[in-house]
Design an enzyme around this catalytic site. Structure first.
Site, PDB file in Angstrom:
ATOM      1  N   ALA A  15     -11.142  -4.724   5.547  1.00 25.74           N
ATOM      2  CA  ALA A  15     -12.334  -5.815   6.397  1.00 25.74           C
ATOM      3  C   ALA A  15     -13.238  -4.919   7.210  1.00 25.74           C
ATOM      4  CB  ALA A  15     -11.466  -6.622   7.153  1.00 25.74           C
ATOM      5  N   GLU A  65      -6.308  -6.546  -0.945  1.00 31.59           N
ATOM      6  CA  GLU A  65      -6.182  -8.077  -1.217  1.00 31.59           C
ATOM      7  C   GLU A  65      -7.038  -8.325  -2.185  1.00 31.59           C
ATOM      8  OE1 GLU A  65      -6.369  -8.451   2.874  1.00 31.59           O
ATOM      9  OE2 GLU A  65      -4.396  -9.634   2.826  1.00 31.59           O
ATOM     10  N   GLU A  83      -3.135  -2.816   7.859  1.00 35.57           N
ATOM     11  CA  GLU A  83      -3.287  -3.651   9.015  1.00 35.57           C
ATOM     12  C   GLU A  83      -2.466  -3.419  10.179  1.00 35.57           C
ATOM     13  OE1 GLU A  83      -3.311  -4.441   5.904  1.00 35.57           O
ATOM     14  OE2 GLU A  83      -5.077  -5.866   5.391  1.00 35.57           O
TER      15      GLU A  83
HETATM   16  N1  CAA Z   1     -14.350  -1.037   9.244  1.00 37.00           N
HETATM   17  C1  CAA Z   1     -15.239  -0.528   9.820  1.00 37.00           C
HETATM   18  N2  CAA Z   1     -15.584   0.669   9.989  1.00 37.00           N
HETATM   19  C2  CAA Z   1     -14.905   1.438   9.195  1.00 37.00           C
HETATM   20  C3  CAA Z   1     -13.810   1.117   8.516  1.00 37.00           C
HETATM   21  C4  CAA Z   1     -13.532  -0.267   8.363  1.00 37.00           C
HETATM   22  N3  CAA Z   1     -12.447  -0.846   7.705  1.00 37.00           N
HETATM   23  N4  CAA Z   1     -13.230   2.106   7.897  1.00 37.00           N
HETATM   24  C5  CAA Z   1     -13.816   3.134   8.254  1.00 37.00           C
HETATM   25  N5  CAA Z   1     -14.928   2.928   9.073  1.00 37.00           N
HETATM   26  C6  CAA Z   1     -15.821   3.739   9.444  1.00 37.00           C
HETATM   27  C7  CAA Z   1     -15.520   4.737  10.378  1.00 37.00           C
HETATM   28  O1  CAA Z   1     -15.363   4.231  11.902  1.00 37.00           O
HETATM   29  C8  CAA Z   1     -16.333   5.958  10.113  1.00 37.00           C
HETATM   30  O2  CAA Z   1     -17.560   5.498  11.177  1.00 37.00           O
HETATM   31  P1  CAA Z   1     -18.333   6.693  11.917  1.00 37.00           P
HETATM   32  O3  CAA Z   1     -18.743   7.730  10.804  1.00 37.00           O
HETATM   33  O4  CAA Z   1     -19.476   6.156  12.609  1.00 37.00           O
HETATM   34  O5  CAA Z   1     -17.190   7.497  12.739  1.00 37.00           O
HETATM   35  C9  CAA Z   1     -16.699   5.723   8.934  1.00 37.00           C
HETATM   36  O6  CAA Z   1     -16.566   4.541   8.296  1.00 37.00           O
HETATM   37  C10 CAA Z   1     -16.014   6.915   8.033  1.00 37.00           C
HETATM   38  O7  CAA Z   1     -14.693   6.759   8.003  1.00 37.00           O
HETATM   39  P2  CAA Z   1     -13.608   7.783   8.268  1.00 37.00           P
HETATM   40  O8  CAA Z   1     -14.245   8.889   9.158  1.00 37.00           O
HETATM   41  O9  CAA Z   1     -12.222   7.502   8.631  1.00 37.00           O
HETATM   42  O10 CAA Z   1     -13.680   8.289   6.819  1.00 37.00           O
HETATM   43  P3  CAA Z   1     -12.364   9.259   5.969  1.00 37.00           P
HETATM   44  O11 CAA Z   1     -13.051   9.381   4.591  1.00 37.00           O
HETATM   45  O12 CAA Z   1     -11.812  10.069   6.785  1.00 37.00           O
HETATM   46  O13 CAA Z   1     -11.346   7.976   5.630  1.00 37.00           O
HETATM   47  C11 CAA Z   1     -10.657   5.694   5.339  1.00 37.00           C
HETATM   48  C12 CAA Z   1     -11.786   7.059   5.064  1.00 37.00           C
HETATM   49  C13 CAA Z   1      -9.359   6.334   4.627  1.00 37.00           C
HETATM   50  C14 CAA Z   1     -11.126   4.892   4.271  1.00 37.00           C
HETATM   51  C15 CAA Z   1     -10.501   5.414   6.573  1.00 37.00           C
HETATM   52  O14 CAA Z   1     -11.923   5.373   7.157  1.00 37.00           O
HETATM   53  C16 CAA Z   1      -9.546   4.183   7.031  1.00 37.00           C
HETATM   54  O15 CAA Z   1      -8.467   4.264   7.058  1.00 37.00           O
HETATM   55  N6  CAA Z   1     -10.291   3.045   7.213  1.00 37.00           N
HETATM   56  C17 CAA Z   1      -9.643   2.138   7.796  1.00 37.00           C
HETATM   57  C18 CAA Z   1      -8.562   1.254   6.924  1.00 37.00           C
HETATM   58  C19 CAA Z   1      -8.021   0.042   7.121  1.00 37.00           C
HETATM   59  O16 CAA Z   1      -7.432   0.030   8.337  1.00 37.00           O
HETATM   60  N7  CAA Z   1      -8.531  -1.236   6.362  1.00 37.00           N
HETATM   61  C20 CAA Z   1      -7.740  -2.327   6.887  1.00 37.00           C
HETATM   62  C21 CAA Z   1      -8.671  -3.116   7.885  1.00 37.00           C
HETATM   63  S1  CAA Z   1      -8.097  -4.558   8.287  1.00 37.00           S
HETATM   64  C22 CAA Z   1      -8.195  -5.618   7.028  1.00 37.00           C
HETATM   65  O17 CAA Z   1      -8.536  -5.462   5.893  1.00 37.00           O
HETATM   66  C23 CAA Z   1      -7.682  -7.200   7.442  1.00 37.00           C
HETATM   67  C24 CAA Z   1      -7.506  -8.012   6.297  1.00 37.00           C
HETATM   68  O18 CAA Z   1      -6.432  -8.097   5.716  1.00 37.00           O
HETATM   69  C25 CAA Z   1      -8.377  -8.705   5.995  1.00 37.00           C
END
Ligand code: CAA
Length: 675
Positions: A62, A104, A124
């Site tokens: 998300a 999901e 999450e």
């Molecule tokens: N939402 C919004 N922004 C996000 C994001 C997300 N889910 N994931 C990453 N970003 C943004 C980061 O903040 C970053 O922004 P900036 O460049 O402005 O700092 C940019 O995307 C790149 O991210 P990373 O620097 O982290 O890039 P990476 O290549 O090192 O890692 C990744 C990539 C493994 C996907 C890592 O970003 C990550 O772990 N993201 C979060 C994943 C996550 O927690 N997903 C679950 C979300 S909650 C959910 O999904 C609820 C549900 O059940 C519906």
């Protein structure tokens, strides 16, 4: 251009998401997915669907920024249900990281194909929430309850290969032909009836497995709300219809997303990413090439630092003064790798690979071809200046010269060279091969490209780096001083080490100030004169109570390093209190918080006002990754915001403690440190 587009490949409709950088499932993407599914439903010539993403990854979840602002319809739960309900096969084509909502989406597709390098997970919990788009219902149905609980409460992703073994992925694609393989898969399954819908599957379980899981994971989950909520949701719904289960999941999701813990953990997520940005260093700064690293000192610190680079495939030349110390240091590095291999975390080939990159030497001259040289010798300004003076003559032009000092002035060290622009601090935390934090200390003359290079390198060696300015103790250790001062004052006033430590452990720290002193060694910084007893610590050191290494410090220790309260320390405390005529009173837990944690916030405010830290959230990252501050409290500055600056000022004043001007200003204006 829309974030989601569709493309026809014969009878198959490909729904493409292109929402860089990580294909987060924001509103536009959800609308696009929904429209894509409707297009497939309404067109008889479409016989199957492939959902795929452009760029570096499948949906990484998300859009976390929407949690604070509220989500517009359609929500992801609705979109995934519509995908699953489609009466034509839907194939998820997965590369990169299918995380959270992304996983999901994949679970709602009828078939999942992934490249071997892909990773899938439900992280999450790391944001203080639970999978909110059917994940708590679909994942257990696909991989079984115990495995699903493990993935959802731990939050770590699994490889596509493991996912295939577990049944989460149906098929592995070739690394470079995901789309073709997904299209072929889709063609194969055209006409399948009934379609395999995960929400319709049944899962085996029994009541006992939940208690068992909680007991086995209690330590990891200590203090966190979300993992327990995840377990409750699954426990209450695993044998109920999907529609009832998702309702329970929704209620839990909304409760958690509003919690302070989730706000704290989301703060940490963005704080970690913000920390990698240096305000006045442009993003496109040209980096120096780091192909070979030199480390001076093969002690505990030097050895740990070396391992970071070896593990990242970067050759290291390690220097010691005596052959015996060099052999011992190299032996410890090998042993550490072998222990990791014995636990099955790396292979013996990897051990040999890493060791093959190491060149031990007794001559500093051998550092002449290194691009980065890190000094990890004894903490003495004279010694450091001598080392840097020598390095100045040996290192090639453009080499970066770093000190691992934990509190000395980088400017003074840099002045011992003719190239202060190449000098900076790289403060690793012990054990340096394990702890994630790296404080990068920026000297007054450090060049911007030097900073940018080390920042980028820290990511390569899997550290979380934070930039600090020059001052005694930088960010982390500077904030330890006032905490330790008050903790010792509390001992004089009647508290016990175990009482103070317990308050810190209950707060969520891995250990309290006295357990930490025993671990580090109470003799660190001791003047070594047993006759000169000016503090309780002097009294302990004079008796050889140097901490865990002597099985005696503020606590007594058994052979397995388990601490017990020490009757001898109680006597020392009593004698010392009498000698100093210290006034005693009943010390409450609240007083311990006010006198040991509030001064840290005040010091943090000073660090911020002086520009030693770029932003409040950087201070939080230092404490979380360097000292084990509980992430669910967001770090000291985020925690201060949850306490309220007014309350903290009042608490400090009550005990006659210093209030930093910035903290007072925040209290008066009703402002926060973090946004
Ligand atoms: N939402 C919004 N922004 C996000 C994001 C997300 N889910 N994931 C990453 N970003 C943004 C980061 O903040 C970053 O922004 P900036 O460049 O402005 O700092 C940019 O995307 C790149 O991210 P990373 O620097 O982290 O890039 P990476 O290549 O090192 O890692 C990744 C990539 C493994 C996907 C890592 O970003 C990550 O772990 N993201 C979060 C994943 C996550 O927690 N997903 C679950 C979300 S909650 C959910 O999904 C609820 C549900 O059940 C519906």
């Amino acid at each position: 251009m829309s974030a989601v587009t569709t493309e026809r490949q014969g009878e198959i409709l490909v729904i493409w998401s292109d929402n860089q950088p990580v294909n987060a499932l924001g509103h536009d993407v959800r609308l696009g997915l929904q429209a894509g599914v409707q297009e497939a439903a309404g067109d008889d010539s479409v016989k199957a669907v492939v959902i795929a993403c452009k760029g570096r990854t499948f949906f990484a979840g998300a859009d976390i920024t929407e949690f604070a602002t509220g989500m517009k319809d359609p929500g992801l739960p609705q979109v995934v249900d519509e995908i699953e309900a489609l009466d034509k096969p839907v194939v998820a084509a997965i590369h990169g990281t299918a995380l959270g909502g992304g996983c999901e989406v994949a679970l709602s597709c009828h078939y999942r194909i992934a490249v071997p390098s892909a990773k899938l997970g439900l992280p999450e919990v790391k944001l203080g929430i639970l999978p909110g788009a059917g994940g708590t219902q679909r994942l257990p149905r696909v991989i079984g309850i115990p495995a699903a609980l493990g993935m959802m409460t731990g939050g770590d992703p699994i490889s596509a290969k493991k996912a295939k073994e577990a049944g989460l992925v149906d098929r592995l694609a070739s690394e470079d032909s995901l789309l073709e393989d997904a299209l072929a898969y889709a063609r194969e399954v055209i006409g399948t009836s009934p379609l395999p819908r995960t929400s319709e599957r049944k899962v085996d379980g029994d009541a006992g497995m939940f208690e068992e899981f909680k007991a086995a994971n209690a330590r990891k989950m200590r203090g966190y709300e979300a993992p327990y909520e995840i377990i409750s949701v699954v426990e209450e719904t695993w044998n109920k219809p999907y529609s009832e289960g998702v309702e329970r999941e929704r209620a839990a999701f909304f409760k958690l997303v509003m919690s302070v813990q989730s706000a704290a953990l989301r703060h940490v997520f963005f704080a970690e990413r913000a920390a990698s940005k240096i305000d006045d260093v442009p993003k496109d700064t040209r980096l120096r090439d780091i192909k070979k690293v030199g480390v001076i000192g093969a002690g505990t610190m030097g050895g740990g630092i070396t391992m970071n680079f070896l593990s990242a495939g970067i050759p290291v030349t390690i220097v010691e003064m005596q052959q015996e110390a060099l052999d011992r240091g190299v032996g410890v590095i090998r042993k550490n790798y072998e222990n990791t291999a014995a636990k099955g975390r790396i292979t013996t080939e990897q051990v040999e690979g890493a060791m093959g990159l190491l060149t031990p030497t007794l001559s500093m001259d051998d550092l002449a071809d290194c691009d980065l040289i890190i000094e990890a010798v004894y903490e003495s300004m004279d010694v450091k200046k001598d080392v840097f003076g020598k390095l100045d003559k040996i290192a090639k032009p453009g080499a970066i010269l770093a000190s691992n000092t934990s509190y000395l002035s980088i400017d003074e060290i840099a002045a011992a060279t003719s190239r202060p622009g190449d000098v900076l601090g790289m403060h690793f935390f012990s054990p340096a091969n394990v702890m994630k934090l790296l404080e990068i200390v920026r000297g007054a003359k450090t060049d911007k490209d030097v900073l940018a290079t080390v920042m980028a390198l820290s990511k390569k060696i899997r550290k979380v780096a934070v930039v600090a300015g020059v001052c005694m103790g930088f960010i982390g250790n500077r904030m330890l001083f006032p905490r330790q001062l008050e903790a010792e004052a509390l001992l004089m006033e009647g508290a016990t080490p175990q009482q103070i430590d317990k308050v810190h452990v209950d707060f969520g720290m891995p250990m309290g100030p006295f357990q930490m002193a025993d671990l580090a060694g109470t003799d660190i910084g001791w003047h070594r004169d047993p006759e000169r007893i000016e503090s309780i610590r002097d009294a302990l050191c004079a008796e050889g109570r140097w901490g865990q290494k002597k099985k005696a410090g503020y606590y007594d220790y058994d052979d397995k390093r388990n601490p017990t309260p020490s009757p001898r320390v109680a006597e020392i405390l009593e004698e010392f209190r009498k000698k100093k005529g210290a006034q005693q009173h009943e010390v409450t837990d609240e007083e311990i918080v006010e006198r040991t944690l509030y001064p840290m916030v005040s010091e943090g405010a000073k660090i911020l006002a002086e520009g030693i830290a770029q932003r409040a959230s950087d201070i939080d990252i230092v404490w979380i990754y360097g000292y084990g501050w509980p992430p669910y409290r967001g770090g000291p500055m985020f925690w201060a915001d949850t306490e309220g600056a007014k309350k903290i000022v009042a608490g400090l004043e009550k005990h006659g403690l210093e209030v930093a001007p910035l903290l007072r200003e925040k209290a008066e204006k009703g402002e926060k440190f973090t946004s």
